[in-house]
Design a protein around this motif. Structure first.
Motif, mmCIF file in Angstrom:
data_model
loop_
_atom_site.group_PDB
_atom_site.id
_atom_site.type_symbol
_atom_site.label_atom_id
_atom_site.label_comp_id
_atom_site.label_asym_id
_atom_site.label_seq_id
_atom_site.Cartn_x
_atom_site.Cartn_y
_atom_site.Cartn_z
ATOM 1 N N UNK A 150 -29.338 18.130 -18.968
ATOM 2 C CA UNK A 150 -28.077 17.977 -20.310
ATOM 3 C C UNK A 150 -28.196 16.460 -20.306
ATOM 4 N N UNK A 151 -29.659 15.866 -21.261
ATOM 5 C CA UNK A 151 -28.882 14.670 -21.683
ATOM 6 C C UNK A 151 -27.804 14.278 -22.526
ATOM 7 N N UNK A 152 -28.004 15.128 -23.760
ATOM 8 C CA UNK A 152 -26.101 15.015 -24.682
ATOM 9 C C UNK A 152 -24.811 14.673 -23.425
ATOM 10 N N UNK A 153 -25.806 14.955 -22.763
ATOM 11 C CA UNK A 153 -23.987 15.481 -21.873
ATOM 12 C C UNK A 153 -23.023 16.085 -22.375
ATOM 13 N N UNK A 154 -22.002 16.194 -22.607
ATOM 14 C CA UNK A 154 -21.124 17.136 -22.891
ATOM 15 C C UNK A 154 -20.534 16.223 -24.717
ATOM 16 N N UNK A 155 -21.643 16.310 -25.833
ATOM 17 C CA UNK A 155 -21.655 15.600 -26.653
ATOM 18 C C UNK A 155 -21.748 16.812 -27.534
ATOM 19 N N UNK A 156 -20.594 17.443 -28.597
ATOM 20 C CA UNK A 156 -20.145 18.103 -29.476
ATOM 21 C C UNK A 156 -22.039 18.135 -30.348
#
Length: 178
Positions: free
Chosen positions: A158-164
């Protein structure tokens, strides 16, 4: 000649190092794309606020008849005060109101006869053009970010992390015929 286990170890360390570099590059690219979306959104918001401000200025300038001023001022006020859910609809309503006001027969001649409205009309034309460009730029940034987020590596790790996931901004931004 070094032993074969040492060569195997060096090979696998090199593979891990290159894989780490690739994952790091992907994460950095995704982060840059998210920053690009945020920057484009800020530019779009600024262009929308500017367009509404110029529309309010035109409505308050006494260059228009009272009914037209009221319609334009109401649409501009709704666009400036709309919440996130209703913003697209309010901005589309402002675009339609601007087209209705500017599309009146002999609109430019009427402005010239009542005072110097051409500068205000030129400013409104520039603001409408900036909204069109800012929305296209924002939607292009959203598209590139969504494509990058669909990659297998980004989903597995999950490279986008918690970014919507960014959403497109779709409005009726066809400028009036100045």
């Amino acid at each position: 000649m070094p032993p074969s286990w040492l060569l195997d170890l060096l090979f696998w360390l090199a593979v891990l190092f290159l894989a780490g570099l690739y994952v790091s590059w992907r994460a950095t690219r995704l982060d840059r794309l998210h920053v690009r979306v945020e920057t484009a959104r800020a530019a779009l918001d600024a262009a929308l606020v500017r367009r509404a401000a110029v529309a309010l200025e035109l409505a308050a300038s006494r260059l228009l008849d009272p009914a037209t001023s009221l319609v334009l001022a109401t649409a501009a006020h709704e666009a400036r005060t709309a919440d996130a859910d209703g913003r697209e609809f309010a901005e589309s309503d402002l675009s339609r109101a601007l087209r209705a006001v500017v599309g009146q027969p002999d609109f430019r001649a009427t402005l010239d006869s009542r005072g110097d409205g051409t500068a205000l009309l030129d400013e409104l034309e520039a603001a409408c053009r900036k909204v069109t460009f800012a929305r296209r730029f924002y939607n292009d940034a959203v598209s590139a970010t969504r494509i990058a987020r669909r990659k297998l590596l980004v989903r597995v790790i999950p490279l986008a992390g918690k970014a919507p996931v960014p959403d497109f901004f779709e409005i009726d931004d066809v400028p009036p015929d100045f």
